[in-house]
Design an enzyme around this catalytic site. Structure first.
Site, PDB file in Angstrom:
ATOM      1  CD  GLU A 288      -3.285  -0.291   2.110  1.00  0.00           C
ATOM      2  OE1 GLU A 288      -2.892   0.167   3.198  1.00  0.00           O
ATOM      3  OE2 GLU A 288      -4.470  -0.583   1.897  1.00  0.00           O
ATOM      4  CG  HIS A 309       8.139 -29.492  -0.271  1.00  0.00           C
ATOM      5  ND1 HIS A 309       8.694 -30.725  -0.528  1.00  0.00           N
ATOM      6  CD2 HIS A 309       8.885 -28.949   0.720  1.00  0.00           C
ATOM      7  CE1 HIS A 309       9.714 -30.932   0.294  1.00  0.00           C
ATOM      8  NE2 HIS A 309       9.853 -29.862   1.064  1.00  0.00           N
ATOM      9  CE  LYS A 423     -12.408   0.951   0.931  1.00  0.00           C
ATOM     10  NZ  LYS A 423     -11.840   1.963   1.810  1.00  0.00           N
TER      11      LYS A 423
HETATM   12  O1  PA5 Z   1      -3.703   1.047   5.802  1.00  0.00           O
HETATM   13  C1  PA5 Z   1      -4.848   1.458   5.703  1.00  0.00           C
HETATM   14  O2  PA5 Z   1      -5.110   2.645   5.849  1.00  0.00           O
HETATM   15  C2  PA5 Z   1      -5.985   0.506   5.422  1.00  0.00           C
HETATM   16  O3  PA5 Z   1      -5.559  -0.799   5.269  1.00  0.00           O
HETATM   17  C3  PA5 Z   1      -6.978   0.543   6.566  1.00  0.00           C
HETATM   18  O4  PA5 Z   1      -6.335   0.194   7.746  1.00  0.00           O
HETATM   19  C4  PA5 Z   1      -8.158  -0.377   6.312  1.00  0.00           C
HETATM   20  O5  PA5 Z   1      -8.779  -0.060   5.101  1.00  0.00           O
HETATM   21  C5  PA5 Z   1      -9.172  -0.268   7.436  1.00  0.00           C
HETATM   22  O6  PA5 Z   1      -9.586   1.051   7.576  1.00  0.00           O
HETATM   23  P1  PA5 Z   1     -10.384   1.543   8.836  1.00  0.00           P
HETATM   24  O7  PA5 Z   1      -9.550   1.375  10.025  1.00  0.00           O
HETATM   25  O8  PA5 Z   1     -10.692   2.968   8.553  1.00  0.00           O
HETATM   26  O9  PA5 Z   1     -11.639   0.704   8.916  1.00  0.00           O
END
Ligand code: PA5
Length: 448
Positions: A288, A309, A423
């Protein structure tokens, strides 16, 4: 006491020391940008000095809540996804007994929910919880993420049906934004205990906030030692530590040098299944943070020797775009030797009497050489042991190296604009008001 070490010996057939060192200037500049808060995404740098700023009072508060929930529950369901899930899962798996879910050792079982939208998973969870005494920790920074929000609807109703609304409110803890979001509103109106995720700490950098610390404390681990390790990690990777002695700088330089040689995929390799979820956490952190603007090393993971394996064949002989980062633990917590067998039908008596860990270590070293011979460079990272302290240290080390790497790549390592696309389509397909046009287009495209 030992230290976290980064060893580059097994990348040198592919990239020279001098080539790695050409990143020194960029990396020092990245460190300066981080510490002066002058780089991209600088409003999300709360994690940078977080370990050193955690107060004993804050930890005591988390520990007290953990004790309360432990006292009330055989199971604690932790609801969250992505950065609100993987850090706690990684630490609990790394530090826990491999068979913790089958043991009754006085610690509540930690079960995660809302990290997927699988009907069977949640239906089976409800079936399990029907006969159990449980509490809930619901975690969402935004307070609006679909997966945990649905799971919380389900479990909140279930718990209230089981123990009544008033008692349920005592068994639910919410970790969310200080003032914004649906979860904050709900928590305030229902009177839940809450912990705050600081504004300037993004999800994937939040393991050392209550997001990680509360579930880890509930599971029975020492969050003070974890934080102590993270503080040491913070100190030993700061801009004050010269490039050559700074493990986060060396790791960031090596992976960027390999990326420059066309090694676009980094496979995190472990030799203990306890680190499976640390790899998952690392994949999120690096994927990310770096994967944007058509750039970034693709983070993958394998558990060896199991995956030797399966994926071993590809790594040895497939497309040559891979490098590995092998994480090893110097000292196992237990001792176990291979028994002798007088019949020796498997012809393995030559290793009888040896420790499992020695066999595992030779598998590791032999694999590094084999993969090197097959065209795969290997960065080695070793930590002294799987303890609260060293896991805390390692978490911070990876966070720091990730932020440095992101700046070297010239991306913003603290945003994730790309995760919005799915989303929007999901909401359109599910008929969310306002998404009518998009829904029509998508349905035509999908032929549904
Ligand atoms: O790194 C990030 O920002 C995302 O992976 C969030 O942690 C994830 O989408 C969950 O978001 P939230 O804590 O707002 O529900």
């Amino acid at each position: 006491m030992g230290e976290l070490k980064v060893n580059l010996n097994n990348i040198l057939d592919f990239v020279s020391k001098e080539e790695v060192n050409t990143f020194k200037t960029k990396i020092e500049e990245s460190q300066r940008k981080l510490e002066s808060k002058s780089g991209k995404g600088n409003d999300f740098l709360g994690w940078l000095t977080l370990p050193g700023s955690i107060t004993p009072t804050h930890l005591a508060d988390i520990e007290q809540t953990a004790r309360d929930l432990r006292g009330k529950s055989d199971i604690v369901v932790v609801i969250g996804i992505g950065g609100s899930y993987l850090g706690a899962k990684a630490v609990i798996e790394a530090l826990g007994n491999s068979f913790a879910q089958l043991q009754n050792n006085g610690n509540p079982h930690i079960i995660f929910a809302g990290q997927n939208i699988c009907e069977d998973y949640h239906a089976e969870l409800i079936q399990l919880l029907n006969g159990k005494n449980y509490s809930i920790v619901v975690i969402s920074k935004s307070g609006t993420t679909t997966e945990p929000a649905i799971a919380f609807r389900l479990l909140k109703q279930h718990l209230e049906g089981k123990v009544g609304k008033a008692e349920a409110a005592k068994r639910i803890v919410a970790i969310t934004d200080q003032s914004k979001g649906a979860l904050r509103k709900l928590a305030d109106s229902e009177g839940y205990r809450t912990f705050v995720i600081p504004d300037d700490v993004g999800g994937r950098y939040s393991v050392l906030t209550p997001v990680g610390l509360l579930p880890i404390a509930i599971a029975g681990f020492d969050i003070r030692k974890l934080v102590e390790g993270a503080v040491a990690g913070e100190k030993n990777t700061s801009a004050n530590i010269p490039f050559e002695q700074n493990p986060a700088c060396i790791y960031a330089a090596a992976r960027n040098a390999l990326y420059g040689k066309g090694k676009n995929v980094e496979i995190m390799v472990n030799y203990t299944p306890k680190l499976h979820y640390l790899t998952e956490w690392w994949k999120q952190l690096y994927g990310e943070s770096e994967g944007k603007e058509n750039k970034g090393i693709f983070p993958a993971g394998v558990d060896f020797t199991s995956d030797l394996h399966s994926m071993g064949q590809y790594i040895q002989e497939g497309e040559r775009l891979i490098f590995e980062t092998v994480i090893s633990i110097e000292k196992p917590a237990h001792q176990l030797t291979i028994p002798n067998d007088p019949a020796n039908l498997d012809q393995l008596n030559f290793i009888s009497g040896k420790r499992y860990s020695e066999v595992n270590r030779m598998a590791e070293l032999g694999t590094i050489v084999a993969h090197n011979d097959g065209g795969v460079p290997c960065i080695s990272i070793s930590i002294p042991e799987l303890s609260d302290y060293w896991i805390g240290y390692t978490l911070y080390f990876f966070e720091r190296a990730c932020a440095i790497s992101g700046y070297v790549l010239n991306v913003n390592p603290f945003d994730q604009p790309g995760v919005e696309a799915y989303k929007k389509n999901m909401f359109a397909l599910l008929g969310k008001p306002g998404f009518e046009e998009q829904s029509k287009t998508l349905r035509t495209r999908l032929g549904i």
